[in-house]
Write a protein that holds these residues in place. Structure first.
Motif, PDB file in Angstrom:
ATOM      1  N   CYS A 131      22.132  -1.587  32.183  1.00  0.00           N
ATOM      2  CA  CYS A 131      22.556  -1.195  33.532  1.00  0.00           C
ATOM      3  C   CYS A 131      22.703   0.318  33.554  1.00  0.00           C
ATOM      4  O   CYS A 131      23.379   0.897  32.700  1.00  0.00           O
ATOM      5  CB  CYS A 131      23.874  -1.861  33.902  1.00  0.00           C
ATOM      6  N   GLN A 132      22.066   0.947  34.505  1.00  0.00           N
ATOM      7  CA  GLN A 132      22.121   2.401  34.589  1.00  0.00           C
ATOM      8  C   GLN A 132      22.025   2.853  36.037  1.00  0.00           C
ATOM      9  O   GLN A 132      21.532   2.124  36.901  1.00  0.00           O
ATOM     10  CB  GLN A 132      20.983   3.016  33.784  1.00  0.00           C
ATOM     11  N   GLU A 133      22.497   4.046  36.300  1.00  0.00           N
ATOM     12  CA  GLU A 133      22.409   4.629  37.635  1.00  0.00           C
ATOM     13  C   GLU A 133      21.139   5.457  37.726  1.00  0.00           C
ATOM     14  O   GLU A 133      20.890   6.336  36.895  1.00  0.00           O
ATOM     15  CB  GLU A 133      23.624   5.500  37.932  1.00  0.00           C
TER      16      GLU A 133
ATOM     17  N   ASN B 267      21.357   4.569  42.751  1.00  0.00           N
ATOM     18  CA  ASN B 267      21.335   3.112  42.752  1.00  0.00           C
ATOM     19  C   ASN B 267      21.747   2.604  41.377  1.00  0.00           C
ATOM     20  O   ASN B 267      21.509   3.266  40.361  1.00  0.00           O
ATOM     21  CB  ASN B 267      19.932   2.585  43.062  1.00  0.00           C
ATOM     22  N   TRP B 268      22.320   1.395  41.345  1.00  0.00           N
ATOM     23  CA  TRP B 268      22.668   0.772  40.080  1.00  0.00           C
ATOM     24  C   TRP B 268      21.579  -0.225  39.723  1.00  0.00           C
ATOM     25  O   TRP B 268      21.296  -1.145  40.484  1.00  0.00           O
ATOM     26  CB  TRP B 268      24.035   0.114  40.152  1.00  0.00           C
TER      27      TRP B 268
ATOM     28  N   TYR C 289      19.851  -2.913  37.047  1.00  0.00           N
ATOM     29  CA  TYR C 289      20.035  -3.845  35.940  1.00  0.00           C
ATOM     30  C   TYR C 289      18.654  -4.308  35.483  1.00  0.00           C
ATOM     31  O   TYR C 289      17.892  -4.841  36.279  1.00  0.00           O
ATOM     32  CB  TYR C 289      20.841  -5.069  36.374  1.00  0.00           C
TER      33      TYR C 289
ATOM     34  N   GLN D  98      28.281  -2.294  41.490  1.00  0.00           N
ATOM     35  CA  GLN D  98      28.266  -2.550  40.052  1.00  0.00           C
ATOM     36  C   GLN D  98      29.619  -3.043  39.555  1.00  0.00           C
ATOM     37  O   GLN D  98      29.720  -3.618  38.463  1.00  0.00           O
ATOM     38  CB  GLN D  98      27.835  -1.288  39.283  1.00  0.00           C
TER      39      GLN D  98
ATOM     40  N   ARG E 179      29.687  -7.442  39.990  1.00  0.00           N
ATOM     41  CA  ARG E 179      29.142  -7.362  38.632  1.00  0.00           C
ATOM     42  C   ARG E 179      28.751  -8.725  38.068  1.00  0.00           C
ATOM     43  O   ARG E 179      27.668  -8.880  37.493  1.00  0.00           O
ATOM     44  CB  ARG E 179      30.166  -6.706  37.706  1.00  0.00           C
TER      45      ARG E 179
END
Length: 258
Positions: A3-5, A9-10, A12, A35, A39
């Motif tokens: 999971c990263q920005e 945007n987030w 997955y 997120q 989650r």
């Protein structure tokens, strides 16, 4: 799972082969941190092989602008993932997943822009005018503003859907204790356009069920009545969330039920 920005945007990404892309939009006032707010559901969908792009947004009265901005954000991330080979350059089905106001935004996107969607999942849709959004606003201790209307208004939104909505396959989810839900009205609109491709599911829960997280209740050295109450309460909440997850994943991939 990763999971990263990316570009606000987030994102997955599953560890296994990606079988589809989900664009997630949350409800008003909790959509700024999807997120965190959503989650549990987003992670579960990712574990099943879907790349999830959760686009945060700040609610304003101009929903036209928000719809355009979240679509821009989503498309920017998809292109970036393809350029960096994090997504295959081949075809991957794209699904919209929205909760509450997120449903309205996906409906506007599917009506006003030429986007290809394999389907949309719309949870707890509501289309109240600003003056009647009081119950929802009060849940977040926000004072309603009178004399101002959303753009598009509820009636304008309905007309836009009836005249232009082009995503044929839809799953509508409502909860049995949700007094903010207007899924029945939306179902009526979509049945007129795609009668054989619109499905409604009624589940146990309320408007905030998608926000619930699965929590492991840990007992102390001695099992107490408080532990029993905590486990019972958590079990009920978890069952509602887990039922929602099963419905989402079964609709996305019917073979996953076997």
């Amino acid at each position: 799972m990763n999971c990263q920005e990316i570009s606000g945007n987030w994102v997955y990404l599953p560890r296994k082969k990606i079988i589809g892309i989900i664009h997630f939009l949350g409800g008003a006032f909790v959509a700024t941190v999807p997120q965190i707010s959503y989650r549990d559901i987003l992670e579960q969908i990712t574990r099943e092989g879907y790349a999830v792009i959760a686009t945060p947004f700040v609610n304003t009265f101009n929903h036209f602008t928000i719809a355009r901005e979240v679509l821009n954000g989503f498309e920017t991330v998809v292109e970036r993932l393809k350029r960096t080979n994090m997504l295959t350059q081949g075809y991957l089905p794209i699904y919209g997943l929205g909760h509450s106001m997120g449903c309205k935004l996906h409906l506007l996107i599917g009506s006003l822009y030429e986007v290809e969607r394999a389907g949309n999942i719309l949870i707890s849709f509501n289309n109240f005018p600003a003056s009647q959004a009081v119950p929802f606003l009060e849940q977040f201790n926000i004072s309603p503003v009178f004399g101002v209307e959303f753009a598009p208004s509820p009636l304008e939104t309905e007309k836009i859907i009836v005249d232009n909505y082009n995503t044929r396959r839809n799953l509508l989810i409502k909860f049995d204790q949700d007094n903010l839900d207007q899924t029945n009205m939306l179902n009526h609109l979509l049945q007129n356009r795609f009668p054989d491709l619109t499905t409604v599911r009624k589940l146990v829960g309320n408007h905030l069920t998608p926000l619930n997280q699965t929590i492991q209740w840990k007992t102390g050295e001695f099992y107490t009545p408080l532990d029993a109450i905590g486990q019972w309460f958590n079990q009920g909440m978890s069952q509602n969330v887990n039922q929602l997850k099963r419905e989402l994943l079964t609709w996305l991939n019917p073979m996953s039920a076997f």
